[in-house]
Scaffold this motif. Structure first.
Motif, PDB file in Angstrom:
ATOM      1  N   HIS A 237     143.292 -14.245  42.327  1.00 34.35           N
ATOM      2  CA  HIS A 237     143.935 -13.044  43.110  1.00 34.35           C
ATOM      3  C   HIS A 237     143.066 -12.247  43.745  1.00 34.35           C
ATOM      4  O   HIS A 237     143.382 -11.406  44.806  1.00 34.35           O
ATOM      5  N   SER A 238     141.596 -11.990  43.173  1.00 30.14           N
ATOM      6  CA  SER A 238     140.943 -10.944  43.784  1.00 30.14           C
ATOM      7  C   SER A 238     140.515 -11.565  45.102  1.00 30.14           C
ATOM      8  O   SER A 238     140.300 -10.887  46.291  1.00 30.14           O
ATOM      9  N   GLU A 239     140.198 -13.027  45.432  1.00 33.09           N
ATOM     10  CA  GLU A 239     139.892 -13.481  46.673  1.00 33.09           C
ATOM     11  C   GLU A 239     141.109 -13.461  47.457  1.00 33.09           C
ATOM     12  O   GLU A 239     140.807 -13.083  48.645  1.00 33.09           O
ATOM     13  N   TYR A 240     142.302 -13.474  46.968  1.00 35.01           N
ATOM     14  CA  TYR A 240     143.510 -13.193  47.920  1.00 35.01           C
ATOM     15  C   TYR A 240     143.422 -11.840  48.443  1.00 35.01           C
ATOM     16  O   TYR A 240     143.744 -11.664  49.489  1.00 35.01           O
ATOM     17  N   LEU A 241     143.399 -10.941  47.564  1.00 35.92           N
ATOM     18  CA  LEU A 241     143.580  -9.693  48.002  1.00 35.92           C
ATOM     19  C   LEU A 241     142.388  -9.318  49.031  1.00 35.92           C
ATOM     20  O   LEU A 241     142.555  -8.728  50.011  1.00 35.92           O
ATOM     21  N   THR A 242     141.052  -9.664  48.970  1.00 30.64           N
ATOM     22  CA  THR A 242     139.855  -9.552  49.590  1.00 30.64           C
ATOM     23  C   THR A 242     140.418  -9.961  51.151  1.00 30.64           C
ATOM     24  O   THR A 242     140.110  -9.563  52.153  1.00 30.64           O
ATOM     25  N   ALA A 243     140.894 -11.075  51.253  1.00 27.57           N
ATOM     26  CA  ALA A 243     141.403 -11.732  52.258  1.00 27.57           C
ATOM     27  C   ALA A 243     142.586 -11.164  52.937  1.00 27.57           C
ATOM     28  O   ALA A 243     142.682 -11.493  54.249  1.00 27.57           O
ATOM     29  N   ASN A 244     143.359 -10.844  52.163  1.00 26.90           N
ATOM     30  CA  ASN A 244     144.664 -10.486  52.941  1.00 26.90           C
ATOM     31  C   ASN A 244     145.014  -8.860  52.779  1.00 26.90           C
ATOM     32  O   ASN A 244     146.087  -8.324  53.484  1.00 26.90           O
ATOM     33  N   LEU A 245     144.147  -7.878  52.289  1.00 21.79           N
ATOM     34  CA  LEU A 245     144.409  -6.580  52.336  1.00 21.79           C
ATOM     35  C   LEU A 245     144.255  -6.083  53.663  1.00 21.79           C
ATOM     36  O   LEU A 245     143.369  -6.462  54.256  1.00 21.79           O
ATOM     37  N   PRO A 246     145.289  -5.429  54.373  1.00 21.26           N
ATOM     38  CA  PRO A 246     144.977  -4.942  55.842  1.00 21.26           C
ATOM     39  C   PRO A 246     144.271  -3.688  55.968  1.00 21.26           C
ATOM     40  O   PRO A 246     144.419  -2.809  55.037  1.00 21.26           O
ATOM     41  N   ALA A 247     143.473  -3.873  56.947  1.00 20.03           N
ATOM     42  CA  ALA A 247     142.748  -2.685  57.316  1.00 20.03           C
ATOM     43  C   ALA A 247     143.441  -1.404  57.311  1.00 20.03           C
ATOM     44  O   ALA A 247     142.813  -0.247  57.124  1.00 20.03           O
ATOM     45  N   SER A 248     144.612  -1.554  58.033  1.00 20.65           N
ATOM     46  CA  SER A 248     145.494  -0.242  58.065  1.00 20.65           C
ATOM     47  C   SER A 248     145.838   0.417  56.875  1.00 20.65           C
ATOM     48  O   SER A 248     146.331   1.490  56.847  1.00 20.65           O
ATOM     49  N   ALA A 249     145.529  -0.318  55.708  1.00 20.54           N
ATOM     50  CA  ALA A 249     145.819   0.298  54.400  1.00 20.54           C
ATOM     51  C   ALA A 249     144.862   1.132  53.746  1.00 20.54           C
ATOM     52  O   ALA A 249     145.108   1.780  52.808  1.00 20.54           O
ATOM     53  N   ILE A 250     143.788   1.082  54.332  1.00 19.30           N
ATOM     54  CA  ILE A 250     142.370   1.776  53.869  1.00 19.30           C
ATOM     55  C   ILE A 250     142.784   3.194  54.115  1.00 19.30           C
ATOM     56  O   ILE A 250     143.029   3.859  54.907  1.00 19.30           O
ATOM     57  N   VAL A 251     142.334   3.885  52.724  1.00 17.70           N
ATOM     58  CA  VAL A 251     142.505   5.471  52.771  1.00 17.70           C
ATOM     59  C   VAL A 251     140.998   5.866  53.071  1.00 17.70           C
ATOM     60  O   VAL A 251     140.161   5.468  52.520  1.00 17.70           O
ATOM     61  N   GLU A 252     141.181   6.744  53.971  1.00 20.84           N
ATOM     62  CA  GLU A 252     139.635   7.484  54.409  1.00 20.84           C
ATOM     63  C   GLU A 252     139.438   8.559  53.566  1.00 20.84           C
ATOM     64  O   GLU A 252     138.017   8.871  53.469  1.00 20.84           O
ATOM     65  N   ASP A 253     140.015   9.188  52.755  1.00 23.07           N
ATOM     66  CA  ASP A 253     139.910  10.215  51.932  1.00 23.07           C
ATOM     67  C   ASP A 253     138.865   9.645  50.938  1.00 23.07           C
ATOM     68  O   ASP A 253     138.990   8.458  50.662  1.00 23.07           O
ATOM     69  N   LYS A 254     138.011  10.745  50.174  1.00 23.25           N
ATOM     70  CA  LYS A 254     136.807  10.136  49.375  1.00 23.25           C
ATOM     71  C   LYS A 254     137.532  10.617  47.943  1.00 23.25           C
ATOM     72  O   LYS A 254     136.936  11.049  47.145  1.00 23.25           O
ATOM     73  N   VAL A 255     138.668  10.188  47.626  1.00 23.57           N
ATOM     74  CA  VAL A 255     139.292  10.206  46.634  1.00 23.57           C
ATOM     75  C   VAL A 255     139.087   8.944  45.636  1.00 23.57           C
ATOM     76  O   VAL A 255     138.929   7.770  46.097  1.00 23.57           O
TER      77      VAL A 255
END
Length: 79
Positions: free
Chosen positions: A50-68
């Motif tokens: 599941h970690s490998e799946y997430l690494t391969a499939n999480l969309p870049a558009s979902a990245i949060v740029e805040d330093k939270v």
């Protein structure tokens, strides 16, 4: 019937009920330990998958740029 413990054979008919119960408990716990070890290995495989799946499939558009700080991070199990 003879039972071997620590390299010595014992006549099971001459053991008291507490010893017989302890023999059953040891056998049961040894079996449980083997099952838990197998389950642990299976869980490690599933976490890796599941970690490998997430690494391969999480969309870049979902990245949060805040330093939270991230509260729900996925970590590999430690042995």
């Amino acid at each position: 019937m003879a039972i071997t413990i620590d390299g010595k054979s014992y006549d099971e008919t001459k053991l008291d009920d507490k010893c017989k119960t302890s023999i059953v408990q040891v056998n049961s716990l040894q079996s449980r330990l083997k099952n838990l070890a197998a389950e642990f290995e299976n869980v490690k495989v599933l976490i890796k998958h599941h970690s490998e799946y997430l690494t391969a499939n999480l969309p870049a558009s979902a990245i949060v740029e805040d330093k939270v700080p991230v509260e729900n991070s996925v970590e590999e199990p430690k042995n």
